[in-house]
Write an enzyme that holds these catalytic residues in place. Structure first.
Site, PDB file in Angstrom:
ATOM      1  N   HIS A   3       0.820  -1.297  -0.091  1.00  0.00           N
ATOM      2  CA  HIS A   3       0.051   0.148   0.041  1.00  0.00           C
ATOM      3  C   HIS A   3       1.041   1.206   0.093  1.00  0.00           C
ATOM      4  CE1 HIS A   3      -2.804   2.840   1.688  1.00  0.00           C
ATOM      5  NE2 HIS A   3      -4.033   2.152   1.630  1.00  0.00           N
ATOM      6  N   LYS A   8     -10.546  -1.320  10.452  1.00  0.00           N
ATOM      7  CA  LYS A   8     -10.476  -2.389   9.324  1.00  0.00           C
ATOM      8  C   LYS A   8     -11.046  -3.785  10.218  1.00  0.00           C
ATOM      9  CE  LYS A   8      -7.337  -0.532   6.245  1.00  0.00           C
ATOM     10  NZ  LYS A   8      -7.800   0.084   5.052  1.00  0.00           N
ATOM     11  N   GLN A  59      -4.397  -5.129   6.645  1.00  0.00           N
ATOM     12  CA  GLN A  59      -5.334  -6.157   6.171  1.00  0.00           C
ATOM     13  C   GLN A  59      -5.308  -7.491   6.957  1.00  0.00           C
ATOM     14  OE1 GLN A  59      -7.721  -5.312   3.930  1.00  0.00           O
ATOM     15  NE2 GLN A  59      -6.861  -3.253   3.182  1.00  0.00           N
ATOM     16  N   ASP A  69       3.088  -4.572   8.149  1.00  0.00           N
ATOM     17  CA  ASP A  69       1.946  -3.600   7.917  1.00  0.00           C
ATOM     18  C   ASP A  69       1.028  -4.833   8.098  1.00  0.00           C
ATOM     19  OD1 ASP A  69      -0.236  -2.592   7.102  1.00  0.00           O
ATOM     20  OD2 ASP A  69       0.674  -1.750   5.159  1.00  0.00           O
ATOM     21  N   CYS A 117      -4.838   2.579  -3.721  1.00  0.00           N
ATOM     22  CA  CYS A 117      -3.448   3.036  -3.040  1.00  0.00           C
ATOM     23  C   CYS A 117      -2.253   2.139  -3.250  1.00  0.00           C
ATOM     24  CB  CYS A 117      -3.803   3.359  -1.506  1.00  0.00           C
ATOM     25  SG  CYS A 117      -4.832   4.530  -1.116  1.00  0.00           S
TER      26      CYS A 117
HETATM   27  C1  LIG Z   1      -2.239  -2.794   3.542  1.00  0.00           C
HETATM   28  C2  LIG Z   1      -2.526  -1.599   3.938  1.00  0.00           C
HETATM   29  N1  LIG Z   1      -1.564  -0.920   4.865  1.00  0.00           N
HETATM   30  C3  LIG Z   1      -1.760   0.234   5.445  1.00  0.00           C
HETATM   31  C4  LIG Z   1      -2.950   1.030   5.081  1.00  0.00           C
HETATM   32  C5  LIG Z   1      -3.456   2.249   5.626  1.00  0.00           C
HETATM   33  O1  LIG Z   1      -4.414   2.114   6.768  1.00  0.00           O
HETATM   34  P1  LIG Z   1      -4.819   3.486   7.560  1.00  0.00           P
HETATM   35  O2  LIG Z   1      -5.512   4.550   6.304  1.00  0.00           O
HETATM   36  O3  LIG Z   1      -6.025   3.019   8.197  1.00  0.00           O
HETATM   37  O4  LIG Z   1      -3.654   4.198   7.918  1.00  0.00           O
HETATM   38  C6  LIG Z   1      -4.160   0.335   4.270  1.00  0.00           C
HETATM   39  C7  LIG Z   1      -5.283   0.925   4.105  1.00  0.00           C
HETATM   40  O5  LIG Z   1      -6.183   0.675   3.386  1.00  0.00           O
HETATM   41  C8  LIG Z   1      -3.674  -0.862   3.874  1.00  0.00           C
HETATM   42  O6  LIG Z   1      -4.716  -1.643   3.081  1.00  0.00           O
END
Ligand SMILES: Cc1ncc(COP(=O)(O)O)c(C=O)c1O
Length: 421
Positions: free
Chosen positions: A137, A240, A217, A214, A378
């Site tokens: 992401h 999420k 998900q 990270d 993204c």
């Molecule tokens: C794999 C992954 N990492 C990071 C994020 C960022 O999350 P947040 O916008 O809640 O900080 C997302 C959000 O869609 C994501 O899918």
């Protein structure tokens, strides 16, 4: 080369989920969109919230609203206790050894930026290398680019194959004596791929390289045990995981957190302040400057309780069933191409329809009451890798049903019809 991943043993299946009962807990699911029953399939963007989470947050504002760690009065003590209880729920959820390793942040994005600025930046010099993967992401790419600009470090990118799996042999080859840090998604938001992070962490550590995972998900679908993984950092967002927006978690190994410089300065993160010198508080408070999102933390704790009451494995089994069912069902839709066909994946179905822009798919589906995501998700490098500008994405949660998958398929036939395909 493929690696075995410890997900959920198929021979010891947990009990079935009572989805109809669960749906009653989620007020937002019970509404009509453009005259049709809402079918919410954008869970990877954010999940709906159960009544218990909403009530816990409003209950805090109605009965216990006070600042934490500051007052001796009853409300402040009550708020502080609820806040710290939630920290312990997170600790148990991740199986961290110590509550001091659980830092509350705004979300995965802030968790990664915190590691980039407070852990990586002071340790990097020109020519050092940060490894990321192609399926990240943007929030696990851009913070590393920023730190590269600040230090002269460079990014190295682990490629993916046509199924959307990391190419393990290439990953191993990317390490050099300049490798300093490896940042990797536990699960891809664009492809659904579950990465073999345990094995990858072992390889990184063998090269003396720290690992940031990270987990944005992954946490709604997979059991996470940070001690078993031995990752240096693990971050996720509450929203999420059926919790509130604006709150997330950064787990960090205690020795790292102790050594790291603060991310932001302000109240709560100090031990002593004079104009000559400031002494910082111990972790996790060192990284929690200012009044935190107290209601959010309490709501996140409640979301974890809710998940635990159902059992993550039971939830995962249901979602895997939906994913298998949906993967088979969409195969009959004319012109549909799946993006992301990894052997190990969860909860996410990304696809394109030949000659139709993803935004048109999203708009027509919305007219059918179906919420799917459309765009680059993204994850522009993933789009580039597959030679597309955007995908549509259906993503599943504990409350989705096979009937909703049928509605998705009917909606896609409608898209083809409207667009004259
Ligand atoms: C794999 C992954 N990492 C990071 C994020 C960022 O999350 P947040 O916008 O809640 O900080 C997302 C959000 O869609 C994501 O899918």
């Amino acid at each position: 080369m493929t690696l075995h991943i410890d997900t959920i043993a198929k021979d010891s299946l947990p009990p079935l989920l009572n989805v109809e009962r669960i749906r009653e807990d989620f007020p937002a699911l019970h509404q009509q969109i453009r005259g049709k029953q809402l079918v919410y399939l954008d869970n990877a963007a954010t999940a709906q919230k159960p009544r218990a989470v909403i009530d816990a947050m409003s209950g805090y504002y109605e009965r216990s609203n006070a600042n934490v760690h500051r007052g001796v009065h009853t409300l402040s003590e009550r708020a502080t206790q609820a806040y710290e209880n939630a920290r312990d729920k997170v600790r148990r959820f991740l199986n961290a050894a110590d509550c001091r390793e659980i830092v509350f942040v705004r979300g995965a994005t802030e968790g990664i930026n915190l590691v980039a600025q407070s852990f990586a930046r002071p340790r990097l010099s020109a020519g050092d290398e940060i490894l990321v993967t192609l399926l990240e992401h943007h929030s696990n790419i851009v913070p590393w680019q920023l730190v590269c600009q600040q230090t002269g470090a460079v990014l190295r990118v682990v490629p993916i194959n046509d199924a959307g799996e990391l190419v393990y042999d290439e990953f191993v080859k990317l390490f050099s004596e300049r490798s300093r840090l490896f940042a990797v998604a536990h699960m891809s938001n664009a492809l659904g791929t579950i990465n073999p992070i345990k094995q990858m962490i072992e390889v990184a550590h063998a090269h003396g390289v720290s690992v940031v995972v990270d987990g944005a998900q992954a946490v709604p679908h997979l059991n996470v045990d940070v001690q078993a993984l031995e990752c240096d950092f693990y971050t996720f967002s509450g929203h999420k995981l059926y919790g509130p927006t604006g709150i997330g978690v950064l787990y960090g190994k205690l020795p790292h957190l102790k050594e790291m410089v603060p991310y932001q300065g302000g109240g709560e993160m100090i031990r002593k302040v004079t104009f000559e010198e400031t002494l910082y508080a111990e972790p996790p408070y060192k990284f929690e400057a200012g009044t935190p999102h107290i209601a959010g933390v309490i709501g996140l704790g409640e979301a974890i309780d809710y998940m635990n009451s159902l059992g993550l494995e039971t939830v995962a089994q249901h979602e895997n069933d939906l994913l298998d069912y949906a993967t088979e069902a969409v195969a009959e839709v004319g012109g549909l191409r799946l993006i992301g066909t990894a052997r190990e994946k969860a909860g996410i179905l990304s696809f394109v329809l030949k000659g139709i822009h993803a935004h048109d798919i999203g708009t027509i589906m919305d007219h059918e009451g179906i919420a799917v995501r459309a765009g680059h998700l993204c994850a522009m490098p993933v789009m580039h890798r597959f030679g597309i500008a955007a995908t549509a994405r259906a993503s599943f949660a504990m409350y989705n049903t096979r009937q909703e998958v049928d509605a998705l398929v009917a909606g896609l036939h409608k898209v083809n019809e409207v667009m004259g395909r």
